[in-house]
Design an enzyme around this catalytic site. Sequence first.
Site, PDB file in Angstrom:
ATOM      1  N   LYS A  26       0.848  -1.192   0.000  1.00 12.62           N
ATOM      2  CA  LYS A  26       0.000   0.000   0.000  1.00 12.62           C
ATOM      3  C   LYS A  26       0.874   1.229   0.000  1.00 12.62           C
ATOM      4  O   LYS A  26       1.872   1.297   0.730  1.00 12.62           O
ATOM      5  CB  LYS A  26      -0.831  -0.034   1.304  1.00 12.62           C
ATOM      6  CG  LYS A  26      -1.721   1.159   1.511  1.00 12.62           C
ATOM      7  CD  LYS A  26      -3.124   0.900   1.031  1.00 12.62           C
ATOM      8  CE  LYS A  26      -3.967   2.148   0.931  1.00 12.62           C
ATOM      9  NZ  LYS A  26      -3.628   2.979  -0.240  1.00 12.62           N
TER      10      LYS A  26
ATOM     11  N   LYS B  26       5.642   2.516   8.068  1.00 14.51           N
ATOM     12  CA  LYS B  26       4.425   3.207   8.543  1.00 14.51           C
ATOM     13  C   LYS B  26       3.338   2.197   8.865  1.00 14.51           C
ATOM     14  O   LYS B  26       2.684   2.278   9.901  1.00 14.51           O
ATOM     15  CB  LYS B  26       3.885   4.164   7.473  1.00 14.51           C
ATOM     16  CG  LYS B  26       4.696   5.406   7.281  1.00 14.51           C
ATOM     17  CD  LYS B  26       3.957   6.383   6.354  1.00 14.51           C
ATOM     18  CE  LYS B  26       4.922   7.309   5.669  1.00 14.51           C
ATOM     19  NZ  LYS B  26       4.300   8.344   4.864  1.00 14.51           N
TER      20      LYS B  26
ATOM     21  N   LYS C 180       4.927   1.906  -3.334  1.00 14.53           N
ATOM     22  CA  LYS C 180       4.990   3.324  -3.718  1.00 14.53           C
ATOM     23  C   LYS C 180       5.083   3.427  -5.219  1.00 14.53           C
ATOM     24  O   LYS C 180       5.627   2.530  -5.873  1.00 14.53           O
ATOM     25  CB  LYS C 180       6.223   3.982  -3.094  1.00 14.53           C
ATOM     26  CG  LYS C 180       6.141   5.492  -3.058  1.00 14.53           C
ATOM     27  CD  LYS C 180       5.262   5.926  -1.909  1.00 14.53           C
ATOM     28  CE  LYS C 180       5.161   7.416  -1.758  1.00 14.53           C
ATOM     29  NZ  LYS C 180       4.697   7.763  -0.406  1.00 14.53           N
TER      30      LYS C 180
ATOM     31  N   THR D 255      -3.577  13.075   6.826  1.00 16.33           N
ATOM     32  CA  THR D 255      -2.154  13.189   7.171  1.00 16.33           C
ATOM     33  C   THR D 255      -1.985  14.330   8.175  1.00 16.33           C
ATOM     34  O   THR D 255      -1.333  14.177   9.208  1.00 16.33           O
ATOM     35  CB  THR D 255      -1.303  13.436   5.903  1.00 16.33           C
ATOM     36  OG1 THR D 255      -1.620  12.407   4.962  1.00 16.33           O
ATOM     37  CG2 THR D 255       0.174  13.405   6.201  1.00 16.33           C
TER      38      THR D 255
ATOM     39  N   ASN E 191      -0.999  19.577   0.594  1.00 13.97           N
ATOM     40  CA  ASN E 191      -2.110  18.936   1.304  1.00 13.97           C
ATOM     41  C   ASN E 191      -1.855  18.921   2.810  1.00 13.97           C
ATOM     42  O   ASN E 191      -2.644  19.446   3.598  1.00 13.97           O
ATOM     43  CB  ASN E 191      -2.318  17.516   0.763  1.00 13.97           C
ATOM     44  CG  ASN E 191      -3.353  16.753   1.579  1.00 13.97           C
ATOM     45  OD1 ASN E 191      -3.071  16.307   2.683  1.00 13.97           O
ATOM     46  ND2 ASN E 191      -4.557  16.623   1.070  1.00 13.97           N
TER      47      ASN E 191
ATOM     48  N   SER F 109      -6.539   5.711   4.790  1.00 11.40           N
ATOM     49  CA  SER F 109      -6.639   4.936   3.548  1.00 11.40           C
ATOM     50  C   SER F 109      -7.066   3.509   3.866  1.00 11.40           C
ATOM     51  O   SER F 109      -7.879   2.907   3.159  1.00 11.40           O
ATOM     52  CB  SER F 109      -5.287   4.882   2.824  1.00 11.40           C
ATOM     53  OG  SER F 109      -5.152   5.971   1.961  1.00 11.40           O
TER      54      SER F 109
HETATM   55  N1  GLU Z   1       1.151   8.894   0.240  1.00  7.11           N
HETATM   56  C1  GLU Z   1       0.778   8.786   1.611  1.00  7.11           C
HETATM   57  C2  GLU Z   1       1.970   8.376   2.451  1.00  7.11           C
HETATM   58  O1  GLU Z   1       3.101   8.587   2.071  1.00  7.11           O
HETATM   59  C3  GLU Z   1      -0.450   7.928   1.820  1.00  7.11           C
HETATM   60  C4  GLU Z   1      -0.356   6.520   1.354  1.00  7.11           C
HETATM   61  C5  GLU Z   1      -1.696   5.790   1.389  1.00  7.11           C
HETATM   62  O2  GLU Z   1      -2.678   6.399   1.763  1.00  7.11           O
HETATM   63  O3  GLU Z   1      -1.693   4.610   1.036  1.00  7.11           O
HETATM   64  O4  GLU Z   1       1.835   7.914   3.547  1.00  7.11           O
END
Ligand code: GLU
Length: 425
Positions: A81, A105, A117, A201, A232, A359
């Site tokens: 993810k 994370k 990613k 976030t 954002n 998410s």
């Molecule tokens: N791009 C965001 C991050 O770096 C969210 C990733 C997501 O929601 O899967 O954490």
Amino acid sequence: MVADKAADSTKEEEAMNILGSTRTVVKTALERLGYPEEVYELLKDSMRMLKVRIPVRMDDGSVKIFTGYRAQHNDAVGPTKGGVRFHPDVTETEVNALAIWMSLKAGIVDLPYGGGKGGIICDPREMSFRELEGLSRGYVRAISQFVGPTKDIPAPDVFTNSQIMAWMMDEYSRIDEFNNPGFITGKPIVLGGSHGRESATAKGVTIVINEAAKKRNLEVKGAKVIVQGFGNAGSFLSKFLHDAGAKVVGISDAYGALYDSEGLDIDYLLDRRDSFGTITNLFDNTITNQELLESDCDILVPAAVENQITKENAHKIQADIVVEAANGPTTMEATEILTERGKLLVPDVLASAGGVTVSYFEWVQNNQGYYWTEEEIDEKLHENMIKAFNTIYDTSQTRQIDMRLAAYMIGVRKMAEASRFRGWI
Ligand code: GLU
């Protein structure tokens, strides 16, 4: 041409530094947890990396070929993810490092995911709506075999938003021949998006700022805060902190920064910013991003790009608490300097985990076809973030290590364990 080459090699050098420091901390974390070397060998790189070339018909009739990537770091715990960024500085190495961070994370906030990613080398600020749609759809066509709601779930990241997620979801649903909202998160609410995802976030960062402030006996109300970046995360965060009574004394965009020791008029700035977060072009009395980082404040939140706090300026940071809302804003040397100086540094892999947490809530709602209220999302997010912050803070205190290493230890543990149970290592 020569200049382009030089710029490319600087980008690659920076990405290599980021990947190198990430690996060093992952290695130390695994050693501290007592894992053998082969676990590090498995986790130091993404398990899969796809490079794609995407032809897009531009508005002037020409065809431009864009390069994109999708990395899947480790799927022992569950599907991978992570977001997709549209940025001129994207490189394969950077996407690889960012996928590792996503795994961390997910481990930190205890989600049933590994990290993934994506990125496309492009400058969306110079592209029309129609060209962006072509690029978004082309990217999904190119990666459609590789991703999916139980394989790898994309989301927004730098310069991508809910409209781009909507095009991507539509393209995937066409290829898959059924409506598939769980393929991607960060969608508009009417297409199965979740309440609270857009500001997640920033909400997560606000929650960890509150927790960090408690540890330092600092009242957020009245505290002086600098937020670097007005995209954002930075814009929602400035609003949340401003509404909580903090004095947001500094903000910035890619071109410059604004500072006022009396506090900035955040509502006005939010009203005037463009969709990429540009705002300083409307002012004459700007300072540089570097000057902003070194300005007087209690809490500093780098919410822009990588490599902002380095060994050159870490000695000059005035804030007592630094909370990383961006991915990788502080280098390894700078982390050491700030820690030595007694600053409380809340690392990116913890502070910015609110986005992927909501998410996950979005994906769960899509899978069950039953949707939660904004209050329910908010409550669940608070619970996850507070728990993650305190586990990491306590680990850092008992083991006498900085919060980054503590976060990496918590982040890799589940993934290493799952890889072992599966018999991979
Ligand atoms: N791009 C965001 C991050 O770096 C969210 C990733 C997501 O929601 O899967 O954490």
